[in-house]
Design an enzyme around this catalytic site. Sequence first.
Site, PDB file in Angstrom:
ATOM      1  N   GLY A 111      38.441  36.470  40.398  1.00 44.32           N
ATOM      2  CA  GLY A 111      39.866  36.530  40.730  1.00 44.32           C
ATOM      3  C   GLY A 111      40.153  35.979  42.114  1.00 44.32           C
ATOM      4  N   GLY A 113      40.214  36.334  45.305  1.00 47.37           N
ATOM      5  CA  GLY A 113      39.666  37.295  46.261  1.00 47.37           C
ATOM      6  C   GLY A 113      40.135  37.045  47.678  1.00 47.37           C
ATOM      7  N   LYS A 158      45.162  30.423  51.163  1.00 49.91           N
ATOM      8  CA  LYS A 158      43.746  30.748  50.972  1.00 49.91           C
ATOM      9  C   LYS A 158      43.193  31.254  52.305  1.00 49.91           C
ATOM     10  CE  LYS A 158      39.321  28.756  49.494  1.00 49.91           C
ATOM     11  NZ  LYS A 158      38.702  27.612  48.801  1.00 49.91           N
ATOM     12  N   GLY A 218      38.026  38.493  52.328  1.00 50.31           N
ATOM     13  CA  GLY A 218      39.339  37.908  52.060  1.00 50.31           C
ATOM     14  C   GLY A 218      39.717  36.781  53.008  1.00 50.31           C
ATOM     15  N   ARG A 271      47.626  25.700  50.001  1.00 51.71           N
ATOM     16  CA  ARG A 271      47.325  24.764  48.920  1.00 51.71           C
ATOM     17  C   ARG A 271      48.544  24.623  48.009  1.00 51.71           C
ATOM     18  NH1 ARG A 271      41.377  26.334  46.610  1.00 51.71           N
ATOM     19  NH2 ARG A 271      42.455  28.144  45.718  1.00 51.71           N
ATOM     20  N   ARG A 315      42.675  28.438  35.932  1.00 47.08           N
ATOM     21  CA  ARG A 315      41.302  27.966  35.747  1.00 47.08           C
ATOM     22  C   ARG A 315      40.807  28.312  34.346  1.00 47.08           C
ATOM     23  NH1 ARG A 315      39.585  28.703  41.334  1.00 47.08           N
ATOM     24  NH2 ARG A 315      41.513  28.771  42.481  1.00 47.08           N
ATOM     25  N   ASP A 352      35.029  29.202  36.917  1.00 46.91           N
ATOM     26  CA  ASP A 352      36.221  29.663  37.650  1.00 46.91           C
ATOM     27  C   ASP A 352      36.707  28.606  38.636  1.00 46.91           C
ATOM     28  OD1 ASP A 352      33.650  30.511  38.829  1.00 46.91           O
ATOM     29  OD2 ASP A 352      34.881  31.178  40.508  1.00 46.91           O
ATOM     30  N   ASN A 353      35.962  27.524  38.775  1.00 49.23           N
ATOM     31  CA  ASN A 353      36.396  26.433  39.643  1.00 49.23           C
ATOM     32  C   ASN A 353      36.810  25.207  38.830  1.00 49.23           C
ATOM     33  OD1 ASN A 353      35.928  27.976  41.915  1.00 49.23           O
ATOM     34  ND2 ASN A 353      33.872  27.163  42.262  1.00 49.23           N
ATOM     35  N   ASP A 394      39.107  23.949  44.440  1.00 50.62           N
ATOM     36  CA  ASP A 394      38.135  24.753  45.195  1.00 50.62           C
ATOM     37  C   ASP A 394      37.078  23.904  45.892  1.00 50.62           C
ATOM     38  OD1 ASP A 394      39.576  26.921  44.463  1.00 50.62           O
ATOM     39  OD2 ASP A 394      37.927  28.068  43.639  1.00 50.62           O
TER      40      ASP A 394
HETATM   41  P1  AMP Z   1      34.255  30.272  45.325  1.00 47.16           P
HETATM   42  O1  AMP Z   1      32.798  30.066  45.093  1.00 47.16           O
HETATM   43  O2  AMP Z   1      34.695  30.022  46.749  1.00 47.16           O
HETATM   44  O3  AMP Z   1      35.094  29.511  44.371  1.00 47.16           O
HETATM   45  O4  AMP Z   1      34.555  31.830  45.125  1.00 47.16           O
HETATM   46  C1  AMP Z   1      34.127  32.559  44.010  1.00 47.16           C
HETATM   47  C2  AMP Z   1      34.799  33.904  43.987  1.00 47.16           C
HETATM   48  O5  AMP Z   1      34.507  34.646  45.173  1.00 47.16           O
HETATM   49  C3  AMP Z   1      36.312  33.872  43.895  1.00 47.16           C
HETATM   50  O6  AMP Z   1      36.716  34.986  43.142  1.00 47.16           O
HETATM   51  C4  AMP Z   1      36.736  34.007  45.333  1.00 47.16           C
HETATM   52  O7  AMP Z   1      38.037  34.531  45.464  1.00 47.16           O
HETATM   53  C5  AMP Z   1      35.707  34.979  45.859  1.00 47.16           C
HETATM   54  N1  AMP Z   1      35.502  34.857  47.299  1.00 47.16           N
HETATM   55  C6  AMP Z   1      34.840  33.864  47.952  1.00 47.16           C
HETATM   56  N2  AMP Z   1      34.821  34.100  49.274  1.00 47.16           N
HETATM   57  C7  AMP Z   1      35.490  35.264  49.471  1.00 47.16           C
HETATM   58  C8  AMP Z   1      35.820  36.048  50.631  1.00 47.16           C
HETATM   59  N3  AMP Z   1      35.452  35.688  51.848  1.00 47.16           N
HETATM   60  N4  AMP Z   1      36.500  37.186  50.420  1.00 47.16           N
HETATM   61  C9  AMP Z   1      36.876  37.576  49.203  1.00 47.16           C
HETATM   62  N5  AMP Z   1      36.595  36.897  48.086  1.00 47.16           N
HETATM   63  C10 AMP Z   1      35.915  35.750  48.206  1.00 47.16           C
HETATM   64 MG    MG Z   2      36.534  29.386  43.373  1.00 48.67          MG
END
Ligand code: AMP
Ligand code: MG
Length: 497
Positions: free
Chosen positions: A97, A99, A119, A132, A182, A189, A259-260, A269
């Site tokens: 989700g 995050g 973001k 976050g 963004r 996705r 998810d990307n 992403d």
């Molecule tokens: P990503 O690999 O950046 O596409 O992230 C994969 C998942 O991890 C997604 O659900 C992001 O929202 C979550 N995520 C990545 N980095 C963080 C962060 N620093 N804090 C919270 N969620 C994160």
């Molecule tokens: Mg992602």
Amino acid sequence: MLVPDPVEALAGPRWRDDAFVARFGDAFHTVLAAQSIPQAHWVARSDRLAADLGLTDWIRSDAALQLLAGNGHGRDGWPRATVYSGHQFGVWAGQLGDGRALLLGEIDSPHGPQEIQLKGSGRTPYSRMGDGRAVLRSSIREFLCSEAMHALGIPTTRALAIVGSPLPVQRETTETAAVVTRVAPSFLRFGHFEHFAHPAEDRAALQHLTDAVIEHFYPAAAAAARPAAALLEAVARRTASLIAQWQAVGFCHGVMNTDNMSIVGLTIDYGPFGFLDAFEPGHVCNHSDSTGRYAYARQPAVAFWNLHALAQSLLPLVDGDVELLRAALAPYEQVYADEMLARLRAKLGLATERPEDANLADDLLRLMSANRCDYAITWRALARFDSADGAANDALRDHFIDRAAFDGWAARYAQRLRAEGSIDAERAQRMNRANPKFVLRNHLAELAIRDAQRGDFAEIGRLLKVLERPFDEQPEHARYAAHPPDWAGHIEVSCSS
Ligand code: AMP
Ligand code: MG
């Protein structure tokens, strides 16, 4: 009134009441405020995107800075974080989700409705162990690459601005926070569909999501006997085209988890992405990808794998008819092959199609790989190929260690060009629209990041201006098109962002 009302000019985004994602219920999102960042300041803005959105004046205002720093706009029901799930590195990862992302809403623009997303704006119910936040380093990479890909003509989410803050963020070292804004017609996705299919199926939610996406983004699929299968085929075709564009330009995404993967065929992403320097099909740009799952040459197959994950999610909507979905996926390989060949022909400056073209292109790529030729530089140099006078090609020939092998290939290329009556000067012009001179190499981003981490953001702006015209010669910016320095080989980009 002849003079525009200054308040009106700064009125900013025109938020839509009937935003697309507002059709979905609570199972799809959580409404929550951003956690604003202290001492927010501008790091970068894309004037080009601002102009595209009709926000040229507003983007320079304090109101814009406050909004994009996460200080809220007080509209009921917004912002919201959406929930999705997905497969990461080939393994079911369960619920993920937004995050660290928040949808501020959807605005009207001259290019149709666009979603605006922050973001790095703080924790959400989907943050899991994360903070976050996003660091300045990765925010600069995402900002620059989004706009660079757009300028290359490749479908992508866009980036409007980066807002920075001294707020410390812990990664391998302590860094500082930033928020990227963004923009995209949709941030949905594959993972949004997977979420409602696994582990327990929520058929009603899945049907609702599928119907809405078809109605809004793939209206032609609505008329099909099995709309979900028609949607899958349309997504497969768009994805095939997208990946062919990545391959042609030498772009490695780095984290092609489901998810990307954008349901509307955008690059989304930007994390540990990279553009090829020396051409190496097995190049892995993500330091965290120890098995090389997302290597450059594997991207077309990985996207197809991801489409199978999407298909799996849609099975309940076609009464489990596996063969139907298999048939919907089938065009992927041919569309990819056709698109790739078309792009290779364009890169070779060919104006006609002949059966030997695929071999001609493949053999050049093989030569480039064996000789570790720089991908962007070699393609760009090929525009100056002289089809009549082999001796005039010495500079090009010098890119190849194995000169004799190059000569063999060059003779075939010259013959192929003569066969279609190609005129060198016209071909060169065509090729310079297909082979960019400027791509966002790691070391270019790295130099802008180092300056920015010292508080000097000028290089981000300079680099952005160059990358906005990737096909133009821009001789005054030749250094941005040069071979990477030796230290570039030591830059490690990972999932840490
Ligand atoms: P990503 O690999 O950046 O596409 O992230 C994969 C998942 O991890 C997604 O659900 C992001 O929202 C979550 N995520 C990545 N980095 C963080 C962060 N620093 N804090 C919270 N969620 C994160
Ligand atoms: Mg992602």
